[in-house]
Design an enzyme around this catalytic site. Structure first.
Site, PDB file in Angstrom:
ATOM      1  N   ASP A 214     -20.395  17.185  84.087  1.00 30.92           N
ATOM      2  CA  ASP A 214     -21.646  17.088  84.832  1.00 30.92           C
ATOM      3  C   ASP A 214     -22.839  17.042  83.870  1.00 30.92           C
ATOM      4  OD1 ASP A 214     -22.809  17.336  87.598  1.00 30.92           O
ATOM      5  OD2 ASP A 214     -23.794  19.078  86.711  1.00 30.92           O
ATOM      6  N   GLU A 266      -5.527  19.171  71.455  1.00 33.91           N
ATOM      7  CA  GLU A 266      -4.490  20.201  71.239  1.00 33.91           C
ATOM      8  C   GLU A 266      -3.349  20.015  72.231  1.00 33.91           C
ATOM      9  OE1 GLU A 266      -6.558  23.908  71.856  1.00 33.91           O
ATOM     10  OE2 GLU A 266      -7.744  23.660  70.018  1.00 33.91           O
TER      11      GLU A 266
HETATM   12  C1  NOJ Z   1     -24.722  15.832  89.101  1.00 32.88           C
HETATM   13  C2  NOJ Z   1     -23.900  16.163  90.290  1.00 32.88           C
HETATM   14  O1  NOJ Z   1     -23.131  15.044  90.639  1.00 32.88           O
HETATM   15  C3  NOJ Z   1     -24.863  16.576  91.383  1.00 32.88           C
HETATM   16  O2  NOJ Z   1     -24.227  16.707  92.619  1.00 32.88           O
HETATM   17  C4  NOJ Z   1     -25.556  17.856  90.969  1.00 32.88           C
HETATM   18  O3  NOJ Z   1     -26.540  18.166  91.926  1.00 32.88           O
HETATM   19  C5  NOJ Z   1     -26.231  17.694  89.610  1.00 32.88           C
HETATM   20  N1  NOJ Z   1     -25.403  17.042  88.660  1.00 32.88           N
HETATM   21  C6  NOJ Z   1     -26.599  19.057  89.046  1.00 32.88           C
HETATM   22  O4  NOJ Z   1     -25.438  19.758  88.682  1.00 32.88           O
END
Ligand code: NOJ
Length: 555
Positions: A214, A266
């Site tokens: 993310d 790993e």
């Molecule tokens: C991207 C994620 O896909 C989204 O749903 C989220 O709100 C933001 N990152 C923050 O984590």
């Protein structure tokens, strides 16, 4: 419903399984609810593995299932090495992964490293600790400005709207790219780095095959004494491309992923990762390199209009970029952050990246009768079949195999997305793509579970249910199944040759083994080249594709 699996994924030692995989994104809280609390759970996923296997996918990617107050749909993580009790236990996770692996479906989990939740033990410790403490150093704290620090360090806006700095009452403020409940971590802190290495090993040891990272372009920051003016990063075009932005896509972020790569390697097979990095196309290669995460999302098609010229240039440039990085490219048309593509393509007018691309329609109330649903779905299946014929991996989003439309008219009182609350009247948020799946035509939450549904399902959902579409040989669901089965059989080298179609509303390409895909972007019939017809999303009459659609041929 009983299904027979056509699963034929590679063996566990297949190191390159991901390069051309079909990955199905599960948003766990909205997939299937086994315990009847209205929130989807891991047992719900395990129970539906026969359905997943019937689709012919290679892997699932699970959005976060970790303990969370759901300030941002689970992207606000309280504990990284556990399961939210509403979704199950670690034992349930182990059982789920065993059943998925037995069905030859690999498992990718979401890692949220840019920020924790404000309930994470570290953040609570930081709040209880004084300025300058090692507990505060795990996050991004700065002194406020003005008398007694009552003014923020800088006038920066967060990604969901509203200020990006929040005061903690002692003259200090903490930085959050997203909601107030999502304090950003300080990745210059060794303890933070080590803890994530532990998390990657924890899930890898449990058999996880890969990770979706993310906000992968946000971890490295160089705030110095937080300055009042930030370089513009509102659009990718405006963002500096030399790694010099204080907050986004800095070159030093790659040192973090080089460490992660050591951990991935790993394991046998090496664990994979895909970066969610909203960076300029030519900056993606480093995230996708073999020394880094290995793959990066390409959202270009997701942001494009349904237009042959745009599709062609996006495909061409991304294949070239993938070749340069040594990775395979990725394709995405829908996910949990955007308006579903069956709806996007049926909107009267939209502008790219506007309101997750639902623009004026969402703000006007999101009524489905303002959408040309029939056209939207025809374009969506045409685009999806084109995507599935391309070299590289395809990321599908739960419900798109049912041709689901966006739920645009969720009452304000039922909405959950912080983007809605932080940006009232400007952004409706992303709940409309996160409504629990309809499994049955009727009954308690349309088969989602025995205890209701955490977001309201509209009346029309039942006719798009798995039950309804399973029984209809011409349904979108059965089209996806046929396509994914063929994709497995036909998978070829990562290469394509464009065919001259003589028309600017038709795209055609051929893979090295003769697998040919032809997409018509208008309703002016197009005479197909000679070949064995394998699949068509629109009628073919006397060798002509009669309207918007994609045809696969063997030539
Ligand atoms: C991207 C994620 O896909 C989204 O749903 C989220 O709100 C933001 N990152 C923050 O984590």
């Amino acid at each position: 419903m009983t299904y027979t699996s056509s699963a034929a994924a590679g063996t566990a030692t297949d190191e390159i399984w991901w390069r051309q995989a079909t990955v199905y994104q599960i948003y766990p809280r909205s997939f299937a609810d086994a315990n009847g609390d209205g929130i989807g759970d891991l047992r719900g996923i395990t129970d539906r593995v026969p359905y997943l296997a019937s689709l012919g996918i290679d892997a699932v990617w699970l959005s976060p299932f970790y303990p969370s107050a759901l300030a941002d749909g689970g992207y606000d993580v309280d504990v990284y090495r556990d399961v939210d009790s509403r979704l199950g236990t670690l034992d349930d996770f182990d059982a789920m992964i065993t059943v998925l692996h037995d069905a030859s479906i690999r498992v990718i989990v979401d890692i949220v490293p840019n920020h924790t939740s404000d309930r994470h033990a570290w953040f609570r410790e930081a709040l209880a600790s004084p300025k300058g403490s090692s507990a505060r150093d795990r996050y991004v704290f700065r002194d406020g400005t003005g008398t007694n620090g009552t003014e923020p360090p800088a006038d920066w806006e967060s990604a969901f709207g509203g200020p990006a700095w929040t005061a903690v009452g002692d003259g200090q403020w903490y930085f959050h790219h997203f909601a107030v409940e999502q304090p950003d971590l300080n990745w210059a802190n060794r303890e933070v780095r080590d803890d994530f290495l532990r998390t990657l090993r924890f899930w890898s040891d449990r058999g996880v095959d890969g990770f979706r990272i993310d906000v992968a372009h946000g971890l490295a920051k160089e705030l110095g004494p937080a300055s009042a003016v930030l370089p513009d990063a509102a659009t990718l075009e405006a963002m500096p491309k030399d790694g010099s932005h204080p907050l986004w896509d800095r070159d030093d972020v790659h040192a973090i992923y080089a460490e992660w790569r050591q951990v991935f390697n790993e394991y046998t097979p090496a664990r994979t990762a895909v970066a969610e990095a909203w960076v300029a196309a030519d900056r993606r290669a480093r995230y996708a390199s073999a020394e880094g995460l290995g793959q990066a999302f390409n959202f270009d098609l997701l942001e494009a209009d349904f237009h042959a010229g745009s599709f062609r240039s996006i495909i061409q440039s991304n294949l070239e970029l993938a070749e340069q990085s040594g990775s395979s490219t990725t394709w995405v048309l829908s996910n949990h952050d955007v308006v579903r593509h069956a709806t996007r393509y049926g909107l009267p007018v939209r502008s790219s990246r506007d309101q997750r691309q639902g623009g004026a329609w969402l703000l006007a109330g999101g009524a489905l009768d303002a959408v040309d649903q029939e056209l939207g779905l025809r374009r969506a299946t045409a685009a999806t079949m084109l995507e599935l014929a391309l070299p590289g991996s395809a990321y599908l989003y739960q419900g798109e195999e049912l041709g689901l439309q966006e739920v645009g008219d969720i009452p304000d009182a039922e909405r959950q997305d912080p983007a809605f609350f932080r940006n009232r009247g400007v952004d409706i948020g992303r709940d409309g793509s996160r409504v629990p799946l309809p499994w049955k035509r009727e009954g308690s939450s349309l088969g989602f579970g025995p205890g209701g549904s955490h977001l309201p399902q509209p009346g029309w959902f039942g006719e798009s249910s798995v039950e309804a579409e399973d029984a209809d040989p011409d349904s979108t669901l059965n089209l996806y199944r046929r396509a994914l089965d063929l994709r497995r059989q036909l998978q070829a080298d990562e290469h394509l040759d464009w065919l001259n179609t003589g028309r600017d509303d038709v795209l055609a390409f051929r893979r090295p083994n003769g697998w040919t895909s032809v997409t018509l972007f208008s309703d002016a019939p197009y005479d197909l080249p000679a070949g064995e017809l394998l699949l068509a999303t629109a009628p073919v009459t006397d060798g002509a594709l009669m309207g918007v659609g994609t045809v696969w041929l063997r030539m």
